[in-house]
Design a protein around this motif. Structure first.
Motif, PDB file in Angstrom:
ATOM      1  N   SER A 185     -37.431 -20.526  -4.374  1.00  0.00           N
ATOM      2  CA  SER A 185     -38.088 -21.026  -5.578  1.00  0.00           C
ATOM      3  C   SER A 185     -37.250 -22.061  -6.331  1.00  0.00           C
ATOM      4  O   SER A 185     -37.759 -23.114  -6.722  1.00  0.00           O
ATOM      5  N   SER A 186     -35.951 -21.781  -6.514  1.00  0.00           N
ATOM      6  CA  SER A 186     -35.145 -22.577  -7.440  1.00  0.00           C
ATOM      7  C   SER A 186     -34.114 -23.473  -6.778  1.00  0.00           C
ATOM      8  O   SER A 186     -33.519 -24.329  -7.453  1.00  0.00           O
ATOM      9  N   GLY A 187     -33.849 -23.293  -5.485  1.00  0.00           N
ATOM     10  CA  GLY A 187     -32.864 -24.127  -4.818  1.00  0.00           C
ATOM     11  C   GLY A 187     -31.462 -23.921  -5.361  1.00  0.00           C
ATOM     12  O   GLY A 187     -31.101 -22.829  -5.810  1.00  0.00           O
ATOM     13  N   LEU A 188     -30.663 -24.988  -5.396  1.00  0.00           N
ATOM     14  CA  LEU A 188     -29.249 -24.883  -5.773  1.00  0.00           C
ATOM     15  C   LEU A 188     -29.065 -24.524  -7.241  1.00  0.00           C
ATOM     16  O   LEU A 188     -28.009 -24.021  -7.630  1.00  0.00           O
ATOM     17  N   ARG A 189     -30.068 -24.762  -8.068  1.00  0.00           N
ATOM     18  CA  ARG A 189     -29.940 -24.421  -9.480  1.00  0.00           C
ATOM     19  C   ARG A 189     -29.761 -22.915  -9.688  1.00  0.00           C
ATOM     20  O   ARG A 189     -29.105 -22.490 -10.638  1.00  0.00           O
ATOM     21  N   ALA A 190     -30.351 -22.091  -8.808  1.00  0.00           N
ATOM     22  CA  ALA A 190     -30.245 -20.634  -8.965  1.00  0.00           C
ATOM     23  C   ALA A 190     -28.801 -20.153  -8.832  1.00  0.00           C
ATOM     24  O   ALA A 190     -28.263 -19.527  -9.752  1.00  0.00           O
ATOM     25  N   PRO A 191     -28.112 -20.418  -7.713  1.00  0.00           N
ATOM     26  CA  PRO A 191     -26.713 -19.953  -7.632  1.00  0.00           C
ATOM     27  C   PRO A 191     -25.801 -20.634  -8.637  1.00  0.00           C
ATOM     28  O   PRO A 191     -24.812 -20.042  -9.081  1.00  0.00           O
ATOM     29  N   ALA A 192     -26.107 -21.893  -9.018  1.00  0.00           N
ATOM     30  CA  ALA A 192     -25.276 -22.571 -10.020  1.00  0.00           C
ATOM     31  C   ALA A 192     -25.337 -21.831 -11.349  1.00  0.00           C
ATOM     32  O   ALA A 192     -24.317 -21.661 -12.030  1.00  0.00           O
ATOM     33  N   LEU A 193     -26.519 -21.368 -11.734  1.00  0.00           N
ATOM     34  CA  LEU A 193     -26.670 -20.654 -13.000  1.00  0.00           C
ATOM     35  C   LEU A 193     -26.068 -19.252 -12.921  1.00  0.00           C
ATOM     36  O   LEU A 193     -25.358 -18.804 -13.826  1.00  0.00           O
ATOM     37  N   ILE A 194     -26.324 -18.558 -11.805  1.00  0.00           N
ATOM     38  CA  ILE A 194     -25.835 -17.192 -11.653  1.00  0.00           C
ATOM     39  C   ILE A 194     -24.317 -17.156 -11.500  1.00  0.00           C
ATOM     40  O   ILE A 194     -23.663 -16.166 -11.835  1.00  0.00           O
ATOM     41  N   ALA A 195     -23.734 -18.251 -11.020  1.00  0.00           N
ATOM     42  CA  ALA A 195     -22.278 -18.303 -10.825  1.00  0.00           C
ATOM     43  C   ALA A 195     -21.521 -18.047 -12.118  1.00  0.00           C
ATOM     44  O   ALA A 195     -20.411 -17.509 -12.103  1.00  0.00           O
ATOM     45  N   PHE A 196     -22.095 -18.409 -13.264  1.00  0.00           N
ATOM     46  CA  PHE A 196     -21.439 -18.137 -14.544  1.00  0.00           C
ATOM     47  C   PHE A 196     -21.248 -16.632 -14.728  1.00  0.00           C
ATOM     48  O   PHE A 196     -20.183 -16.162 -15.137  1.00  0.00           O
ATOM     49  N   VAL A 197     -22.308 -15.871 -14.451  1.00  0.00           N
ATOM     50  CA  VAL A 197     -22.250 -14.410 -14.594  1.00  0.00           C
ATOM     51  C   VAL A 197     -21.286 -13.825 -13.568  1.00  0.00           C
ATOM     52  O   VAL A 197     -20.449 -12.975 -13.895  1.00  0.00           O
ATOM     53  N   LYS A 198     -21.409 -14.290 -12.351  1.00  0.00           N
ATOM     54  CA  LYS A 198     -20.573 -13.758 -11.263  1.00  0.00           C
ATOM     55  C   LYS A 198     -19.089 -13.939 -11.546  1.00  0.00           C
ATOM     56  O   LYS A 198     -18.300 -12.983 -11.463  1.00  0.00           O
ATOM     57  N   ASP A 199     -18.688 -15.154 -11.935  1.00  0.00           N
ATOM     58  CA  ASP A 199     -17.269 -15.414 -12.172  1.00  0.00           C
ATOM     59  C   ASP A 199     -16.742 -14.639 -13.376  1.00  0.00           C
ATOM     60  O   ASP A 199     -15.612 -14.133 -13.365  1.00  0.00           O
ATOM     61  N   ALA A 200     -17.554 -14.538 -14.421  1.00  0.00           N
ATOM     62  CA  ALA A 200     -17.130 -13.783 -15.603  1.00  0.00           C
ATOM     63  C   ALA A 200     -16.912 -12.311 -15.252  1.00  0.00           C
ATOM     64  O   ALA A 200     -15.907 -11.701 -15.645  1.00  0.00           O
ATOM     65  N   LEU A 201     -17.837 -11.728 -14.486  1.00  0.00           N
ATOM     66  CA  LEU A 201     -17.699 -10.329 -14.078  1.00  0.00           C
ATOM     67  C   LEU A 201     -16.458 -10.119 -13.230  1.00  0.00           C
ATOM     68  O   LEU A 201     -15.706  -9.154 -13.422  1.00  0.00           O
ATOM     69  N   ILE A 202     -16.237 -11.025 -12.285  1.00  0.00           N
ATOM     70  CA  ILE A 202     -15.097 -10.883 -11.385  1.00  0.00           C
ATOM     71  C   ILE A 202     -13.784 -10.931 -12.157  1.00  0.00           C
ATOM     72  O   ILE A 202     -12.883 -10.094 -11.954  1.00  0.00           O
TER      73      ILE A 202
END
Length: 539
Positions: A185-202
């Motif tokens: 549905s969203s292409g590269l924009r999806a992981p780019a946006l979710i990466a903020f959450v992922k990196d903060a959690l890590i």
């Protein structure tokens, strides 16, 4: 189903649900007027600035390989697993030299993939498709590694059945079904946006882990003593199972593995995709300067392998799956609610790179196989539709690797992919600086490297599998044990050099080069970049 920690499970599911919603909403983030264009779906409109690119590349490069496979290798073998730390330190100065050049020439000519550049530079469809197919092949075991990471978390959470493989893997299939849906549905924009959450959690989880867990275990002195005792104890073969310091017999393997992995890191299609999504040449350069901050996180993550030993994870369990060491460590050491946060960090940390990898592989198939050979007159909308479907098929290919390869040494998934993708480095990197190499010589060198590397890796056995059981073998002439991928790369380069000399002497025809010297230093504001083939609503 095993015993489930419902508190940890609830926290895990809440984070998973949140990033799923973000993945679908990402299609509205930086929305383009013409979303049905491969520049938009596959590269996010080439519009990402420094911070978005930094998080995207971090989410792209620091994967379940980082969170699961590297600590598992250290848990099982000790210092040899630390090769991942120096290789990321070596990689960034190297790629600082050539990635800005790749961004510039790709922006001028509208290239979406590394194979696009190879096609334009050498005028060779054969070399271009070889680079494209290698990229797709190398990506699938890397996506498979993300599957293994999620599966390790689910196993420790107690999800899945025992005996029936379908029920056991059903939650995994559901997770990747969701991933496939929002990627489509969203292409590269999806992981780019979710990466903020992922990196903060890590970052939160790792900082807490390296401070809190040693305090519970009696300090780092006790941690290293416990690791030393484990590795000094003879294993089933009668020899020590590992070491805190790499011994003389393992130094060639350690050094070649680190150097070969550094050369391969930014050859991967997903790495190049993250770079080409940047909005300017300076964005790329700034990111190569600040990306080493992630290497600090990698070093801390690697220590989790030693912490798992000191905590007694898997102690006394015959044939214990070392891939479960870190999730089990979190389950044993943290309160249930924070264990859920840690599991979410690992799970999301696998989903983000898996999404980028599948998008990058889909771009390669669409541009360099489908459009090049099957439908040259494909419209941008057709390209995007084909890419979306291809991204789903890449995930299916990754499942094949998961089902057929030994998951207890999951780091081999990434090392096998690295072996293959490293064989594209001669054509790609050399082409950014010189047109000296002959296209046929490069194709022959690639073939030699691929055949030799795959054949040698096939012949490596381990306690759990007869084939693809490791990444090291005897280096011809030298006689030392080293990384197969680097040996194959040297053979590749040697063949390319010798055949180039021969073909030039024979005056063999060379393909047309559509690039010019100025293309490799073009800035975002240059007139050549402004005239580049772009979608109607490019940023």
């Amino acid at each position: 189903m095993k015993h489930v920690d419902w508190t940890a499970m609830t926290v895990f599911l809440l984070f998973f649900a949140a990033v799923t919603v973000m993945g679908f909403l990402a299609s509205r983030w930086r929305r383009a007027a013409d979303a049905e264009h491969l520049h938009e779906w596959g590269l996010g409109g080439r519009s990402f600035g420094t911070w978005i690119t930094w998080f995207l590349l971090g989410g792209d490069l620091y994967t379940a390989y980082t969170f699961i496979a590297v600590p598992a290798a250290i848990y099982a073998a000790g210092a040899a697993g630390f090769f991942a730390v120096p290789y990321t330190i070596i990689a960034y100065p190297l790629v600082f030299l050539f990635l800005p050049r790749l961004w510039s020439v790709s922006r001028v000519h509208g290239y979406v993939t590394p194979a696009d550049f190879v096609r334009g530079r050498y005028g060779s469809r054969g070399l271009s498709v070889a680079v494209a197919l290698t990229g797709i092949l190398a990506t699938m075991p890397y996506v498979a590694l993300q599957l293994v990471g999620i599966q390790a978390v689910l196993d420790v959470l107690g999800v899945g059945g025992s005996g029936n493989w379908f029920l056991k893997d059903l939650p995994l299939f559901i997770a990747f079904g969701v991933l496939a849906a929002y990627t489509y549905s969203s292409g590269l924009r999806a992981p780019a946006l979710i990466a903020f959450v992922k990196d903060a959690l890590i970052y939160v989880v790792i900082i807490v882990a390296v401070v809190y867990i040693p305090m519970r275990l009696g300090g780092y002195g006790h941690v290293f003593d416990a690791a030393q005792h484990k590795f000094a104890t003879p294993g089933p073969t009668g020899k020590p199972s590992g070491a805190l310091v790499v011994g003389p017999s393992g130094q060639w393997a350690y050094a070649t593995l680190a150097f070969g992995s550094a050369l391969a890191l930014f050859m991967y299609p997903h790495s190049v995709t993250g770079v080409l999504a940047s909005k300017s040449r300076n964005t790329v350069r700034r990111n190569m300067a600040i990306m080493p901050a992630y290497s600090l996180m990698l070093g801390l993550l690697a220590l989790l392998g030693f912490l798992a030993i000191a905590a007694g994870v898997g102690k006394g369990v015959k044939g214990y799956n070392s891939q479960l060491a870190v999730p089990q460590l979190f389950a044993d050491m943290f309160p249930s609610w924070f264990a859920g946060v840690a599991f979410a960090a690992i799970g999301i940390g696998a989903l983000v790179p898996a999404a980028i990898m599948s998008i990058a592989a889909a771009n390669l198939f669409t541009r360099n196989v489908y459009k090049e050979f099957l439908k040259p007159d494909a419209t941008p909308a057709e390209e995007t539709r084909v890419a979306k479907i291809a991204s789903l098929l890449v995930k299916v290919g990754a499942l094949v690797f998961v089902l057929l390869m030994d998951k207890q040494v999951a780091i081999n998934f990434q090392l096998l992919g690295g072996l293959w993708i490293l064989q594209t480095a001669v054509a790609l990197v050399a082409g950014l600086f010189t047109r000296w190499f002959h296209r046929w010589a490069l194709l022959a060198g690639w073939a030699v490297g691929m055949v030799y590397g795959t054949w040698m890796a096939w012949g490596v056995s381990s306690a759990a599998t007869k084939h693809f059981g490791g990444s090291n073998a005897k280096i011809p002439v030298i006689g030392e044990t080293g990384y197969i991928g680097l040996t194959a790369f040297v053979l590749n380069l040697a063949v390319a050099v010798v055949l180039t000399l021969v073909l030039r002497a024979l005056k063999a025809p060379e393909g047309a080069d559509e690039t010019s010297k100025a293309d490799y230093s073009a800035e975002a504001s240059d007139e050549a970049v402004e005239r580049a083939p772009q979608p109607a609503a490019a940023h």
